[in-house]
Design a protein around this motif. Structure first.
Motif, mmCIF file in Angstrom:
data_model
loop_
_atom_site.group_PDB
_atom_site.id
_atom_site.type_symbol
_atom_site.label_atom_id
_atom_site.label_comp_id
_atom_site.label_asym_id
_atom_site.label_seq_id
_atom_site.Cartn_x
_atom_site.Cartn_y
_atom_site.Cartn_z
ATOM 1 N N TYR B 249 0.813 -1.213 0.000
ATOM 2 C CA TYR B 249 0.000 0.000 0.000
ATOM 3 C C TYR B 249 0.852 1.270 0.000
ATOM 4 O O TYR B 249 0.330 2.366 -0.093
ATOM 5 C CB TYR B 249 -0.922 0.029 1.230
ATOM 6 N N LEU B 250 2.164 1.123 0.153
ATOM 7 C CA LEU B 250 3.009 2.299 0.371
ATOM 8 C C LEU B 250 3.232 3.125 -0.894
ATOM 9 O O LEU B 250 3.085 4.348 -0.878
ATOM 10 C CB LEU B 250 4.366 1.867 0.941
ATOM 11 N N GLY B 251 3.634 2.459 -1.982
ATOM 12 C CA GLY B 251 4.078 3.216 -3.168
ATOM 13 C C GLY B 251 5.489 3.737 -2.940
ATOM 14 O O GLY B 251 6.028 3.644 -1.843
ATOM 15 N N GLU B 252 6.053 4.327 -3.995
ATOM 16 C CA GLU B 252 7.470 4.687 -3.982
ATOM 17 C C GLU B 252 7.794 5.757 -2.938
ATOM 18 O O GLU B 252 8.744 5.640 -2.173
ATOM 19 C CB GLU B 252 7.853 5.183 -5.382
ATOM 20 N N ARG B 253 6.977 6.833 -2.927
ATOM 21 C CA ARG B 253 7.287 7.966 -2.059
ATOM 22 C C ARG B 253 7.228 7.583 -0.579
ATOM 23 O O ARG B 253 8.128 7.864 0.208
ATOM 24 C CB ARG B 253 6.290 9.097 -2.355
ATOM 25 N N ARG B 254 6.161 6.924 -0.217
ATOM 26 C CA ARG B 254 6.004 6.555 1.199
ATOM 27 C C ARG B 254 6.954 5.427 1.604
ATOM 28 O O ARG B 254 7.333 5.277 2.758
ATOM 29 C CB ARG B 254 4.551 6.174 1.494
ATOM 30 N N ARG B 255 7.333 4.607 0.618
ATOM 31 C CA ARG B 255 8.279 3.539 0.891
ATOM 32 C C ARG B 255 9.640 4.137 1.308
ATOM 33 O O ARG B 255 10.272 3.670 2.264
ATOM 34 C CB ARG B 255 8.441 2.663 -0.353
ATOM 35 N N ALA B 256 10.031 5.194 0.602
ATOM 36 C CA ALA B 256 11.305 5.844 0.923
ATOM 37 C C ALA B 256 11.257 6.490 2.306
ATOM 38 O O ALA B 256 12.173 6.341 3.124
ATOM 39 C CB ALA B 256 11.634 6.885 -0.142
ATOM 40 N N VAL B 257 10.160 7.179 2.586
ATOM 41 C CA VAL B 257 10.058 7.866 3.884
ATOM 42 C C VAL B 257 9.789 6.862 5.013
ATOM 43 O O VAL B 257 10.250 7.038 6.143
ATOM 44 C CB VAL B 257 8.964 8.959 3.830
ATOM 45 N N GLY B 258 9.086 5.784 4.671
ATOM 46 C CA GLY B 258 8.789 4.750 5.670
ATOM 47 C C GLY B 258 10.044 4.101 6.222
ATOM 48 O O GLY B 258 10.058 3.580 7.354
ATOM 49 N N LEU B 259 11.109 4.157 5.456
ATOM 50 C CA LEU B 259 12.383 3.598 5.899
ATOM 51 C C LEU B 259 12.896 4.283 7.166
ATOM 52 O O LEU B 259 13.749 3.749 7.880
ATOM 53 C CB LEU B 259 13.401 3.741 4.757
ATOM 54 N N THR B 260 12.340 5.456 7.430
ATOM 55 C CA THR B 260 12.718 6.207 8.632
ATOM 56 C C THR B 260 12.624 5.349 9.898
ATOM 57 O O THR B 260 13.441 5.488 10.809
ATOM 58 C CB THR B 260 11.798 7.438 8.784
#
Lengths: 374, 374
Positions: B249-260
């Protein structure tokens, strides 16, 4: 098999009860014909060996203070299994905070003697009757400490206390659970532990504690426990009085009047067998017995009478223990009752007043199954 | 292995979920290399046969929707057992009343395909590496209906609902349990049933759900369940992001920030490894990462940024999950966190926004173990 002698004052705290554990551990007499296990791993090892050898294990959980009721469970287990495991553990979590865990009788030596005698009897009977009648033997006694049974947190007797528990509701809140909110949580929890430690083919419980049998059967069903629950008929004195550890507190006078609980249930059962199906008719027959006896007793002097209080008389569904307005003859029901025998008001010189001199209030319970009609 | 995709609206009631059970039952595709069991008795029969033949069973409980995380558990089980049982059961009692049981993905056919492919791979690897490297195989899938798992009362999602439950407190009230009061009761309850039905030598859980591992280990210890709990390292994407069913459900943008979440935990771990022991120092390092990222995101436009909320960052005792003010280096600790990734505010044409088009809020969890220092 989890019974509790009510009404004796509590002398000590949970801490000293854990001490009792340790004392018992030190002086445990080692019997000859079976092994005593105080921890789970060696017991599991034995169990595995038995399994590999196609032997079957019947398990009889007890809190010690063994009497003829327990022995009848073991005899039944001996007819159906090659090996019998008996546990002796006074389970703290089934005693409420105001109940008397510390005064529960701990009678290790006499318990072991009874079990040894029973093993000898089982061997003798088998020898006498020849190869036709195989009888199992008591192979293991499991007598864990509280720390073994409750390894991580101190066992809590508070209804909202912390711990690892099995709860079976609403079954546990009915009948006996009404006045003892933690009781069946404690019983289910300790039985889950004991069943896992012993992985028996069959477990044995007495019909006497009918709610316990219903709760355990439900637990086994709901949690897919791989064992068969066997219920053994209530052992009774010749009069009909159900055997109980607490009968020793009754004495002659209260023993005679205490029989009222059985007579009341029998009257209700007769009403059912005669075709009555309504609660009013069936329980009315029981109430009529208790009312009559109570009136008779009140008419007697204090040195003659034994007063009691009816705690409840119940007519319930055999699976859910929900109270019934009518008995479905295809399903039957459970008649059960609890009577509180008051202390004797005045005793006579030389009277047999039982242990505690007639001063100990005794709560009696009993039940009869209304079997489905064909 | 009990994960839940949060944030998707609930479409149906418990009743239609039971219907889903039945539908699934009808169309279950029968695979070639293992048996599918829908009820307990035949599974127990197989288990008994395996036991007699000295084979060992590793058990991997899942709710289906299998991904690489599950597969890594099965691979580990294959290294340590001759036979692997996998359960696929979406357990209703671990979903709260307002949670989305009905929208939990049910992907039977693709799950079975993955397991068949894995069995083929295990056979191939074994053949290639010769007799030195034995690998177990998936022997059985246990895919019970809700009625099999909850045979007597409908499974309740209410915290004070009736039923037969295993409760493990206060463990179950910490961390994830704070916002999901019935979750670990549901997990413990269904695992007790599943463990009893499969009686595995070893059970496998992912480190990803650290509280689940602690609750299950406690349950096994407290209830003397005869199995070994094996915890398998979290499977991560090359970036470090922990694998999860909800990552789709993340997609590219949230996947990158989710790595936080991972970067924050890593920063805290580094502080510990560098000799810090206080909560302030260790969690301060994590907070510094999340604060910085959040400030950066707020500075971006709505078509560029991905906002999130820190649900918690915890430093806790590895057995009790009590929050720690200081880490005892002889015992270590558990660092864990939950991040709520908000829906994207505005999307760009052609942007990979993941399943649900970036509109599904996604809650990420992750953890790292602070190992004791010699």
């Amino acid at each position: 098999m989890f019974r509790w002698v009510k009404g004796v004052r509590s002398f000590s705290s949970a801490a000293s009860s854990l001490l009792a554990d340790a004392t018992t551990a030190a002086k445990l007499r080692q019997p000859a014909s079976f092994q005593v296990f105080r921890d789970v791993p060696p017991l599991r090892q034995l169990r595995r060996k038995l399994l590999k050898n196609d032997r079957t294990v019947g398990f009889v959980p007890t809190m010690g203070a063994l009497h003829e009721g327990h022995i009848s469970l073991i005899r039944q287990a001996a007819r159906e299994n090659t090996d019998i495991f008996v546990s002796i553990f006074v389970n703290p979590t089934q005693f409420g905070v105001n109940e008397d865990l510390s005064s529960y009788p701990r009678t290790w030596d006499s318990d072991v003697e009874k079990l040894e005698a029973l093993n000898e009897e089982l061997a003798r009977v088998e020898a006498e009757t020849g190869s036709g009648a195989k009888a199992g033997r008591i192979t293991a006694i499991f007598a864990p400490t509280s720390k073994v049974m409750y390894p991580t947190l101190p066992p809590s007797s508070e209804i909202d206390g912390d711990g690892s528990f099995v709860t079976i509701t609403p079954l546990s809140t009915k009948l006996e659970g009404g006045s003892r909110p933690v009781f069946f949580r404690g019983v289910a929890t300790v039985c889950m532990k004991l069943f896992n430690a012993t992985t028996p083919d069959r477990v044995y419980f007495g019909q006497k504690d009918v709610q316990q049998t219903v709760v355990i059967k439900r637990m086994v069903q709901d949690f897919h426990i791989g064992t068969e629950v066997r219920i053994v008929n209530t052992t009774r004195e010749p009069t009909g009085l159900a055997l109980s550890s607490r009968n020793v507190y009754l004495g002659e006078r209260r023993r005679a009047v205490g029989l009222t609980i059985y007579r009341a249930l029998k009257a209700a059962e007769e009403a059912y067998l005669a075709g009555k199906t309504s609660r009013a008719d069936i329980l009315g027959a029981a109430r009529s017995v208790t009312d009559t006896v109570l009136a008779e007793q009140h008419a007697l002097s204090k040195t003659e009478r034994s007063l009691f209080e009816v705690d409840y008389i119940s007519l319930a569904d055999p699976d859910s223990l929900e109270e019934l307005d009518f008995v479905d003859a295809a399903k039957g029901g459970v008649l059960s009752a609890a009577l509180k025998m008051a202390p004797l008001e005045e005793t006579k010189p030389g009277e047999d007043c039982g242990l505690g001199d007639g001063k100990v209030p005794v709560r009696l319970i009993d039940n009869l199954i209304l079997h489905p009609k064909a």
